[in-house]
Every structure is written in structure tokens, then in C-alpha cells.
Design a protein around this motif. Structure first.
Motif, PDB file in Angstrom:
ATOM      1  N   PRO A  54      33.884  34.581  41.325  1.00  0.00           N
ATOM      2  CA  PRO A  54      34.793  35.619  41.449  1.00  0.00           C
ATOM      3  C   PRO A  54      35.783  35.438  42.521  1.00  0.00           C
ATOM      4  O   PRO A  54      36.618  36.248  42.731  1.00  0.00           O
ATOM      5  N   ASP A  55      35.379  34.763  43.915  1.00  0.00           N
ATOM      6  CA  ASP A  55      36.384  34.954  44.884  1.00  0.00           C
ATOM      7  C   ASP A  55      37.477  33.743  44.787  1.00  0.00           C
ATOM      8  O   ASP A  55      38.286  33.651  45.811  1.00  0.00           O
ATOM      9  N   GLY A  56      37.645  33.321  43.569  1.00  0.00           N
ATOM     10  CA  GLY A  56      38.374  32.143  43.482  1.00  0.00           C
ATOM     11  C   GLY A  56      38.311  30.672  43.660  1.00  0.00           C
ATOM     12  O   GLY A  56      38.963  29.830  43.301  1.00  0.00           O
ATOM     13  N   THR A  57      37.083  30.595  44.245  1.00  0.00           N
ATOM     14  CA  THR A  57      36.523  29.437  44.511  1.00  0.00           C
ATOM     15  C   THR A  57      35.905  28.958  43.281  1.00  0.00           C
ATOM     16  O   THR A  57      35.907  29.663  42.146  1.00  0.00           O
ATOM     17  N   LYS A  58      35.197  27.520  43.147  1.00  0.00           N
ATOM     18  CA  LYS A  58      34.439  27.499  42.124  1.00  0.00           C
ATOM     19  C   LYS A  58      33.126  27.108  42.793  1.00  0.00           C
ATOM     20  O   LYS A  58      32.822  26.632  43.737  1.00  0.00           O
ATOM     21  N   THR A  59      32.043  27.008  41.775  1.00  0.00           N
ATOM     22  CA  THR A  59      30.685  26.559  42.039  1.00  0.00           C
ATOM     23  C   THR A  59      30.122  25.407  41.256  1.00  0.00           C
ATOM     24  O   THR A  59      30.463  25.529  39.833  1.00  0.00           O
ATOM     25  N   LEU A  60      29.602  24.343  41.853  1.00  0.00           N
ATOM     26  CA  LEU A  60      28.964  23.362  41.241  1.00  0.00           C
ATOM     27  C   LEU A  60      27.596  23.702  40.809  1.00  0.00           C
ATOM     28  O   LEU A  60      26.695  24.173  41.786  1.00  0.00           O
TER      29      LEU A  60
END
Length: 189
Positions: free
Chosen positions: A93-99
């Protein structure tokens, strides 16, 4: 030397230390009796799967951004099914990504104390697993559990267990096939 139970204060201190050690890791992880799920947050939003280096082996895991030190790099405490283990890069949601990494355990009867062997351990004796569903069990185990549950319900109702019922059915069938025999004093054990 005797082993004594830890005091509530010692227990609380151990839990707090364990939690602090886990929160200091550059990843989060959870497990069920059958698998381990790992998340690495804060991957730059413009990165794609090709920008990551993820290598899942039977007893080793390496994961991170290409060209940088891996976030996870170590031996797994137990073997996994490589073909059933996966990784995905998902938007956050914050514009980053999660692996997100999913590891499928080979031994589905043991808890892991850590993801990689050089990471801090958790106390697996304190794990309180969620109730399993019968549908999660393999056929043979499921049949055995269902039989035990049936027998327990029968016992509580004052009725014969499945084995006792089977004996009575065999005797009844035998009596029908041999009406000339007197079973009035027969005892079934």
C-alpha cells in the motif's frame, strides 16, 4: 542438577527477548505445521522480479536484491519440497513492494525454530497451533481420527464402539446362518 520450571518473570523475559530478536530480523516469518511463509518488505516500487535474486534449494535459501547483500542467506533447519515452494513480488500500500516466499515442508510434523540456522531461534514448545481441519489430513490419518471421534461419541452415548459393533454384526450374521445353534448364553468380549 534438577531442571526447574522458569518463574513467570523469567518466562516473560524470555518471550520479550525472543520477540525483540525476531523483530530485529530483516524479514518476517510465520509457519503452519506444513509450510513456512516469509515476507521481506520495503523493496523499491519500481523493482520487478528480474531485479531480485531468489534461490530456493532443498535445504538452503538465498533471497535479496541483485547486486546487494542478500536479506536471507543460510541453511534451512529442515528440508523443503523445492517444486512446491514459490516466491512472488507484490505491491504494498505504501508504494513499495514485498517479496513473499512460501516454503513447503517435507516433514509436516515438526515446527521450525528459525528460517535459517544462523538466525535467532524461537521456542517451538510455546507454539499453540490452530485447530486442524479433518480435510487437511491425509486419507489414512483422517480415517483413524474419524473412527476415534465416532467411538468417543458412541462411548459418551453408552453405545458400542465401531469394533464392538463389528463383533455384534458378525455374531448376528453367524446366528442367521446357523439357526440350529443356541446363543442365549453367549458372551461377547
Amino acid at each position: 542438577m534438577t531442571d526447574k520450571e522458569p518463574t513467570p518473570a523469567e518466562e516473560a523475559a524470555a518471550r520479550a527477548q525472543e520477540q525483540a530478536e525476531q523483530e530485529a530480523l530483516p524479514y518476517r516469518w510465520t509457519q503452519t505445521i506444513g509450510d513456512v511463509d516469509i515476507t521481506v518488505a520495503g523493496i523499491p516500487g519500481n523493482f520487478k522480479g528480474k531485479d531480485l535474486a531468489v534461490d530456493i534449494k532443498k535445504q538452503k535459501l538465498v533471497a535479496g536484491v541483485k547486486g546487494k547483500d542478500p536479506v536471507i542467506n543460510g541453511d534451512l533447519p529442515h528440508a523443503i519440497k523445492v517444486d512446491d515452494s514459490t516466491w512472488t513480488l507484490v505491491p504494498a500500500p505504501d508504494g513499495t513492494k514485498t517479496l513473499e516466499i512460501h516454503l513447503d515442508k517435507i516433514n509436516k510434523m515438526e515446527w521450525w525454530p528459525h528460517v535459517v540456522t544462523d538466525a535467532p531461534k524461537i521456542d517451538v514448545t510455546k507454539i499453540n497451533p490452530e485447530n486442524s481441519k479433518l480435510s487437511d489430513l491425509d486419507g489414512e490419518t483422517r480415517g483413524m481420527v474419524e473412527k476415534m471421534m465416532f467411538d468417543q461419541r458412541q462411548k459418551e452415548a453408552g453405545l458400542p464402539s465401531s469394533d464392538e459393533q463389528k463383533k455384534m454384526d458378525i455374531l448376528k450374521k453367524f446366528q442367521e446362518q446357523h439357526p440350529e445353534m443356541d446363543f442365549s448364553n453367549a458372551k461377547i468380549n
